[in-house]
Design a protein around this motif. Structure first.
Motif, PDB file in Angstrom:
ATOM      1  N   ASP A  84      36.742 139.101  39.728  1.00 39.03           N
ATOM      2  CA  ASP A  84      36.648 138.420  41.019  1.00 39.03           C
ATOM      3  C   ASP A  84      37.273 139.378  42.037  1.00 39.03           C
ATOM      4  N   PHE A  85      36.437 140.149  42.725  1.00 40.98           N
ATOM      5  CA  PHE A  85      36.966 141.206  43.585  1.00 40.98           C
ATOM      6  C   PHE A  85      37.670 140.653  44.823  1.00 40.98           C
ATOM      7  N   ASP A  86      37.231 139.518  45.335  1.00 43.62           N
ATOM      8  CA  ASP A  86      37.964 138.909  46.448  1.00 43.62           C
ATOM      9  C   ASP A  86      39.349 138.462  45.979  1.00 43.62           C
ATOM     10  N   GLY A  87      39.402 137.896  44.768  1.00 43.86           N
ATOM     11  CA  GLY A  87      40.690 137.510  44.207  1.00 43.86           C
ATOM     12  C   GLY A  87      41.583 138.705  43.933  1.00 43.86           C
ATOM     13  N   PHE A  88      40.975 139.797  43.491  1.00 43.94           N
ATOM     14  CA  PHE A  88      41.714 141.042  43.249  1.00 43.94           C
ATOM     15  C   PHE A  88      42.339 141.519  44.561  1.00 43.94           C
ATOM     16  N   ALA A  89      41.539 141.521  45.636  1.00 40.79           N
ATOM     17  CA  ALA A  89      42.047 141.973  46.931  1.00 40.79           C
ATOM     18  C   ALA A  89      43.185 141.093  47.415  1.00 40.79           C
ATOM     19  N   GLU A  90      43.072 139.776  47.199  1.00 42.48           N
ATOM     20  CA  GLU A  90      44.139 138.864  47.601  1.00 42.48           C
ATOM     21  C   GLU A  90      45.410 139.104  46.783  1.00 42.48           C
ATOM     22  N   THR A  91      45.253 139.412  45.508  1.00 44.82           N
ATOM     23  CA  THR A  91      46.413 139.696  44.657  1.00 44.82           C
ATOM     24  C   THR A  91      47.147 140.942  45.134  1.00 44.82           C
ATOM     25  N   ILE A  92      46.393 141.974  45.486  1.00 48.32           N
ATOM     26  CA  ILE A  92      47.000 143.188  46.037  1.00 48.32           C
ATOM     27  C   ILE A  92      47.703 142.872  47.364  1.00 48.32           C
ATOM     28  N   ARG A  93      47.062 142.059  48.174  1.00 45.03           N
ATOM     29  CA  ARG A  93      47.639 141.724  49.483  1.00 45.03           C
ATOM     30  C   ARG A  93      48.983 141.016  49.333  1.00 45.03           C
ATOM     31  N   ILE A  94      49.056 140.049  48.427  1.00 44.59           N
ATOM     32  CA  ILE A  94      50.276 139.257  48.282  1.00 44.59           C
ATOM     33  C   ILE A  94      51.337 139.986  47.461  1.00 44.59           C
ATOM     34  N   ASN A  95      50.942 140.659  46.389  1.00 44.20           N
ATOM     35  CA  ASN A  95      51.914 141.246  45.461  1.00 44.20           C
ATOM     36  C   ASN A  95      52.342 142.659  45.828  1.00 44.20           C
ATOM     37  N   THR A  96      51.533 143.361  46.613  1.00 42.97           N
ATOM     38  CA  THR A  96      51.834 144.760  46.933  1.00 42.97           C
ATOM     39  C   THR A  96      52.076 144.973  48.422  1.00 42.97           C
ATOM     40  N   LEU A  97      51.096 144.582  49.240  1.00 39.01           N
ATOM     41  CA  LEU A  97      51.189 144.859  50.667  1.00 39.01           C
ATOM     42  C   LEU A  97      52.228 143.982  51.357  1.00 39.01           C
ATOM     43  N   ALA A  98      52.262 142.704  51.008  1.00 44.45           N
ATOM     44  CA  ALA A  98      53.207 141.791  51.672  1.00 44.45           C
ATOM     45  C   ALA A  98      54.667 142.184  51.446  1.00 44.45           C
ATOM     46  N   PRO A  99      55.085 142.524  50.217  1.00 43.57           N
ATOM     47  CA  PRO A  99      56.482 142.938  50.051  1.00 43.57           C
ATOM     48  C   PRO A  99      56.850 144.159  50.890  1.00 43.57           C
ATOM     49  N   LEU A 100      55.923 145.119  50.997  1.00 44.71           N
ATOM     50  CA  LEU A 100      56.212 146.293  51.822  1.00 44.71           C
ATOM     51  C   LEU A 100      56.293 145.908  53.289  1.00 44.71           C
ATOM     52  N   ALA A 101      55.358 145.094  53.747  1.00 41.58           N
ATOM     53  CA  ALA A 101      55.370 144.676  55.152  1.00 41.58           C
ATOM     54  C   ALA A 101      56.634 143.885  55.492  1.00 41.58           C
ATOM     55  N   LEU A 102      57.045 143.009  54.581  1.00 41.71           N
ATOM     56  CA  LEU A 102      58.251 142.216  54.839  1.00 41.71           C
ATOM     57  C   LEU A 102      59.495 143.084  54.794  1.00 41.71           C
ATOM     58  N   ALA A 103      59.536 144.019  53.860  1.00 40.70           N
ATOM     59  CA  ALA A 103      60.679 144.947  53.806  1.00 40.70           C
ATOM     60  C   ALA A 103      60.797 145.726  55.119  1.00 40.70           C
ATOM     61  N   GLN A 104      59.678 146.188  55.640  1.00 40.91           N
ATOM     62  CA  GLN A 104      59.706 146.896  56.920  1.00 40.91           C
ATOM     63  C   GLN A 104      60.254 146.000  58.027  1.00 40.91           C
ATOM     64  N   ALA A 105      59.795 144.748  58.057  1.00 38.99           N
ATOM     65  CA  ALA A 105      60.230 143.829  59.110  1.00 38.99           C
ATOM     66  C   ALA A 105      61.720 143.532  59.034  1.00 38.99           C
ATOM     67  N   LEU A 106      62.269 143.539  57.814  1.00 44.06           N
ATOM     68  CA  LEU A 106      63.676 143.167  57.626  1.00 44.06           C
ATOM     69  C   LEU A 106      64.637 144.356  57.644  1.00 44.06           C
ATOM     70  N   LEU A 107      64.137 145.542  57.851  1.00 48.73           N
ATOM     71  CA  LEU A 107      65.027 146.710  57.876  1.00 48.73           C
ATOM     72  C   LEU A 107      66.119 146.598  58.940  1.00 48.73           C
ATOM     73  N   PRO A 108      65.829 146.121  60.145  1.00 45.10           N
ATOM     74  CA  PRO A 108      66.936 145.964  61.113  1.00 45.10           C
ATOM     75  C   PRO A 108      68.008 145.008  60.620  1.00 45.10           C
ATOM     76  N   ASN A 109      67.624 143.967  59.897  1.00 45.16           N
ATOM     77  CA  ASN A 109      68.600 143.014  59.354  1.00 45.16           C
ATOM     78  C   ASN A 109      69.468 143.673  58.298  1.00 45.16           C
ATOM     79  N   LEU A 110      68.855 144.503  57.464  1.00 46.17           N
ATOM     80  CA  LEU A 110      69.607 145.198  56.416  1.00 46.17           C
ATOM     81  C   LEU A 110      70.506 146.273  57.005  1.00 46.17           C
ATOM     82  N   ARG A 111      70.043 146.938  58.032  1.00 46.78           N
ATOM     83  CA  ARG A 111      70.872 147.956  58.678  1.00 46.78           C
ATOM     84  C   ARG A 111      72.072 147.330  59.364  1.00 46.78           C
TER      85      ARG A 111
END
Length: 216
Positions: A84-111
């Protein structure tokens, strides 16, 4: 310790909140739906809506640690021959891209915190030594998570902000199933121990929940 954990309504995320509260830590958590465990400052967050991450960062204040735990198992059909390629893309979005995007957003908080650090919950199923064809979308998303977080670790190393990947093992949760051999409370306490003791010498590493190194 001021800590933010994603995906806290159930499973390992909920267990980590309970373990953190028991230690007297200031625990904040995100959840898309369901009830938050007691003692946590809860924030509604859909990991697929990246444009809301800056709003979360504005609400949570300084942080000492972020644990990127939220994730999905992926579509029902995810073998290399029937995908299910749409499901595959969603899995990558939630499990890979989202953690990186959220980490970037929270860097000022961590600093702004004291010795900020990031832990991302990966999986033993990311290990490239497994030649298994089942749940390929999930396996690939976690292997990709390992790589992007390793890259983030390299970028943040000059600032003294360590980033590490955690293999929690096979945990008895809704995702892991009743046959799993690890208790979520035990794993949660190990992860928090690892978070509290994480040093720059471990940045970019793939670790067992108790902090022992493991191969990628």
């Amino acid at each position: 310790m001021k800590i933010l954990i994603t995906g806290v309504n159930r499973g390992l995320g909920r267990a980590m909140v309970e373990a953190g509260v028991a230690r007297g830590w200031e625990v904040q958590g995100t959840l898309r739906r369901g009830d938050a465990p007691s003692g946590v400052v809860a924030h509604a967050l859909d990991m697929g809506e990246f444009d809301t991450f800056a709003d979360l960062a504005a609400r949570v204040g300084p942080l000492d640690c972020v644990i990127l735990n939220a994730g999905i198992i992926g579509p029902a059909m995810q073998s290399p021959l029937e995908m299910d390629f749409d499901g595959f893309a969603e899995t990558i979005r939630i499990n890979t891209l989202a953690p990186l995007a959220l980490a970037q957003a929270l860097l000022p908080n961590l600093r702004a915190g004291k010795g900020g650090r990031i832990l991302a919950i990966s999986s033993q199923m990311a290990w490239m030594g497994y030649r298994k064809p089942d749940r390929i979308a999930y396996r690939a998303s976690k292997a990709a998570l390992n790589k992007v977080m390793q890259g983030l670790a390299t970028e943040l190393e000059p600032e003294g902000l360590p980033v590490a990947l955690i293999d929690p093992g096979w945990v008895r949760t809704d995702m892991g199933g009743a046959q799993a051999d690890r208790d979520p409370g035990d794993v949660a306490r190990e992860i928090l121990d690892t978070a509290g003791a994480l040093t720059l010498s471990q940045t970019g590493a793939f670790l067992h929940s108790d902090g022992r190194p493991r191969p990628f």
